[in-house]
Motif scaffolding. Structure first.
Motif, PDB file in Angstrom:
ATOM      1  N   VAL A 197      48.213  38.998  33.421  1.00  0.00           N
ATOM      2  CA  VAL A 197      48.303  39.793  33.615  1.00  0.00           C
ATOM      3  C   VAL A 197      46.190  39.865  34.261  1.00  0.00           C
ATOM      4  CG1 VAL A 197      47.819  42.518  33.974  1.00  0.00           C
ATOM      5  CG2 VAL A 197      49.804  41.182  33.219  1.00  0.00           C
ATOM      6  N   CYS A 198      45.397  39.665  35.426  1.00  0.00           N
ATOM      7  CA  CYS A 198      44.359  39.613  35.723  1.00  0.00           C
ATOM      8  C   CYS A 198      43.173  41.126  35.600  1.00  0.00           C
ATOM      9  CB  CYS A 198      44.287  38.971  36.677  1.00  0.00           C
ATOM     10  SG  CYS A 198      45.294  37.330  36.380  1.00  0.00           S
ATOM     11  N   ALA A 199      42.282  41.069  35.730  1.00  0.00           N
ATOM     12  CA  ALA A 199      41.455  42.124  35.933  1.00  0.00           C
ATOM     13  C   ALA A 199      41.184  41.377  37.344  1.00  0.00           C
ATOM     14  CB  ALA A 199      40.306  42.437  35.016  1.00  0.00           C
ATOM     15  N   ASP A 200      41.679  42.825  38.281  1.00  0.00           N
ATOM     16  CA  ASP A 200      41.458  42.163  39.689  1.00  0.00           C
ATOM     17  C   ASP A 200      40.354  43.431  40.817  1.00  0.00           C
ATOM     18  OD1 ASP A 200      41.478  41.816  42.556  1.00  0.00           O
ATOM     19  OD2 ASP A 200      43.397  40.585  42.299  1.00  0.00           O
ATOM     20  N   PHE A 201      38.968  42.994  40.477  1.00  0.00           N
ATOM     21  CA  PHE A 201      38.291  43.616  41.735  1.00  0.00           C
ATOM     22  C   PHE A 201      37.845  43.208  42.812  1.00  0.00           C
ATOM     23  CE2 PHE A 201      35.886  47.360  39.003  1.00  0.00           C
ATOM     24  CZ  PHE A 201      36.200  48.114  40.795  1.00  0.00           C
ATOM     25  N   ARG A 202      38.907  41.484  42.884  1.00  0.00           N
ATOM     26  CA  ARG A 202      37.856  41.100  44.483  1.00  0.00           C
ATOM     27  C   ARG A 202      39.132  41.768  45.535  1.00  0.00           C
ATOM     28  NH1 ARG A 202      36.801  36.621  45.960  1.00  0.00           N
ATOM     29  NH2 ARG A 202      37.947  34.900  47.951  1.00  0.00           N
ATOM     30  N   ILE A 256      43.122  38.754  31.838  1.00  0.00           N
ATOM     31  CA  ILE A 256      43.593  38.977  30.607  1.00  0.00           C
ATOM     32  C   ILE A 256      44.511  39.125  29.605  1.00  0.00           C
ATOM     33  CG2 ILE A 256      43.444  42.112  30.124  1.00  0.00           C
ATOM     34  CD1 ILE A 256      41.012  40.776  31.061  1.00  0.00           C
ATOM     35  N   ALA A 257      46.377  38.467  30.029  1.00  0.00           N
ATOM     36  CA  ALA A 257      46.431  38.657  29.149  1.00  0.00           C
ATOM     37  C   ALA A 257      47.794  38.072  29.706  1.00  0.00           C
ATOM     38  CB  ALA A 257      47.079  41.049  29.131  1.00  0.00           C
ATOM     39  N   THR A 258      48.594  37.044  29.002  1.00  0.00           N
ATOM     40  CA  THR A 258      49.842  36.463  29.233  1.00  0.00           C
ATOM     41  C   THR A 258      50.669  37.091  28.097  1.00  0.00           C
ATOM     42  OG1 THR A 258      48.580  34.608  29.109  1.00  0.00           O
ATOM     43  CG2 THR A 258      51.196  34.152  29.461  1.00  0.00           C
ATOM     44  N   LEU A 287      43.321  47.756  39.302  1.00  0.00           N
ATOM     45  CA  LEU A 287      42.506  47.087  39.522  1.00  0.00           C
ATOM     46  C   LEU A 287      43.688  45.806  38.340  1.00  0.00           C
ATOM     47  CD1 LEU A 287      39.532  48.571  38.476  1.00  0.00           C
ATOM     48  CD2 LEU A 287      40.191  48.333  40.620  1.00  0.00           C
ATOM     49  N   TYR A 288      44.277  45.472  39.051  1.00  0.00           N
ATOM     50  CA  TYR A 288      44.771  44.395  38.424  1.00  0.00           C
ATOM     51  C   TYR A 288      45.982  43.231  39.456  1.00  0.00           C
ATOM     52  CZ  TYR A 288      48.829  47.763  38.434  1.00  0.00           C
ATOM     53  OH  TYR A 288      49.139  48.669  38.820  1.00  0.00           O
ATOM     54  N   SER A 289      46.659  42.297  39.063  1.00  0.00           N
ATOM     55  CA  SER A 289      46.837  41.174  39.806  1.00  0.00           C
ATOM     56  C   SER A 289      47.671  40.469  38.233  1.00  0.00           C
ATOM     57  CB  SER A 289      46.123  40.441  40.818  1.00  0.00           C
ATOM     58  OG  SER A 289      45.798  40.973  41.625  1.00  0.00           O
TER      59      SER A 289
END
Length: 249
Positions: free
Chosen positions: A75-80, A152-154, A41-43
């Protein structure tokens, strides 16, 4: 293999290139990190362009490593992606809620940590930027993040051009609780923070900021109530806009 006990945060990088081949290999290896339900669940948004780094810098309080690093990873939380997959496979996704955000954010942070570990084993330097969730709306706009995607994080990354001293850490006993949580007595607090407070660099920091204690540096200067509350409002607004609070654009 580089030991985790000697890792350093690197903020200054050489001009040596980080090849796409190396970066992609590390990103792929990091996919072996734990993930909820094997959904990943990340991109990761890769930023190399100087103009894009310049746009991102204000969202990270213009910390110089954002523009100085050859590679910046958001870094992204990705539920798309999972949601669109479910919709195309005659399933009914229900991931526009706060629990789903927490699950995706956990996945994203686990991935980010794994990536940092293996990148540093290759001799690369990294810096984890906690500022990502301070002004997320700016990052969302710059990186054109759609609904159900949240930064969420860089991580800034490159070949080190410095060898800073190791940062201090609290003793292990400060974090460990056997069987149940053992609350902290004044005596234990004093014992756990004594060494940190006694470091010459921390004492100097207190002195030049005209404070009485090191704790006041954190409460009065670095992480104030006013700033925390304002940035909390911004974070909630971003979560609402991105559809993680049952709403969305």
């Amino acid at each position: 293999m580089k030991s985790i006990t000697t890792r350093r945060t690197i903020r200054q990088y050489s001009t040596k290139e980080v090849s796409d081949e190396l970066l992609n290999r590390l990103l792929a290896e990091a996919e072996r990190t734990p993930t909820m339900g094997n959904l990943q669940l990340y991109s990761i948004v890769i930023t190399r362009d100087a103009g894009m780094k310049k746009k991102l810098a204000p969202a990270h309080f213009n910390q110089p490593m954002v523009e100085g690093a050859p590679v910046v990873l958001t870094v992204c939380a990705d539920f798309r992606r999972t949601t669109l997959w479910a919709e195309r496979r005659k399933a009914q996704p229900g991931y526009d809620n706060f629990l789903s955000f927490i699950n995706a954010a956990t996945d994203a942070l686990l991935y980010a940590q794994t990536f940092c570990n293996i990148a540093e084993e290759e001799g690369l330097g990294t810096c984890f930027l906690g500022t990502t969730v301070y002004m997320p709306l700016q990052i969302i706009d710059i990186l054109q993040l759609p609904r159900l995607v949240m930064p969420i994080a860089t991580i800034t990354m490159g070949w080190p051009d410095e060898n800073p001293a190791l940062s201090d850490r609290l003793p292990l006993a400060a974090m460990i609780h056997q069987e149940t949580y053992q609350d902290y007595t004044p005596e234990r607090i004093d014992a756990f923070y004594q060494e940190k407070e006694a470091l010459p660099e921390n004492q100097h920091f207190v002195e030049i900021n005209h404070k009485e204690t090191l704790a006041q540096i954190f409460t009065d200067i670095r992480y104030t109530r006013k700033d925390n509350e304002a940035m909390s409002d911004g974070l909630l607004a971003a979560l609402r806009q991105q559809g993680f609070l049952g709403e969305g654009r």
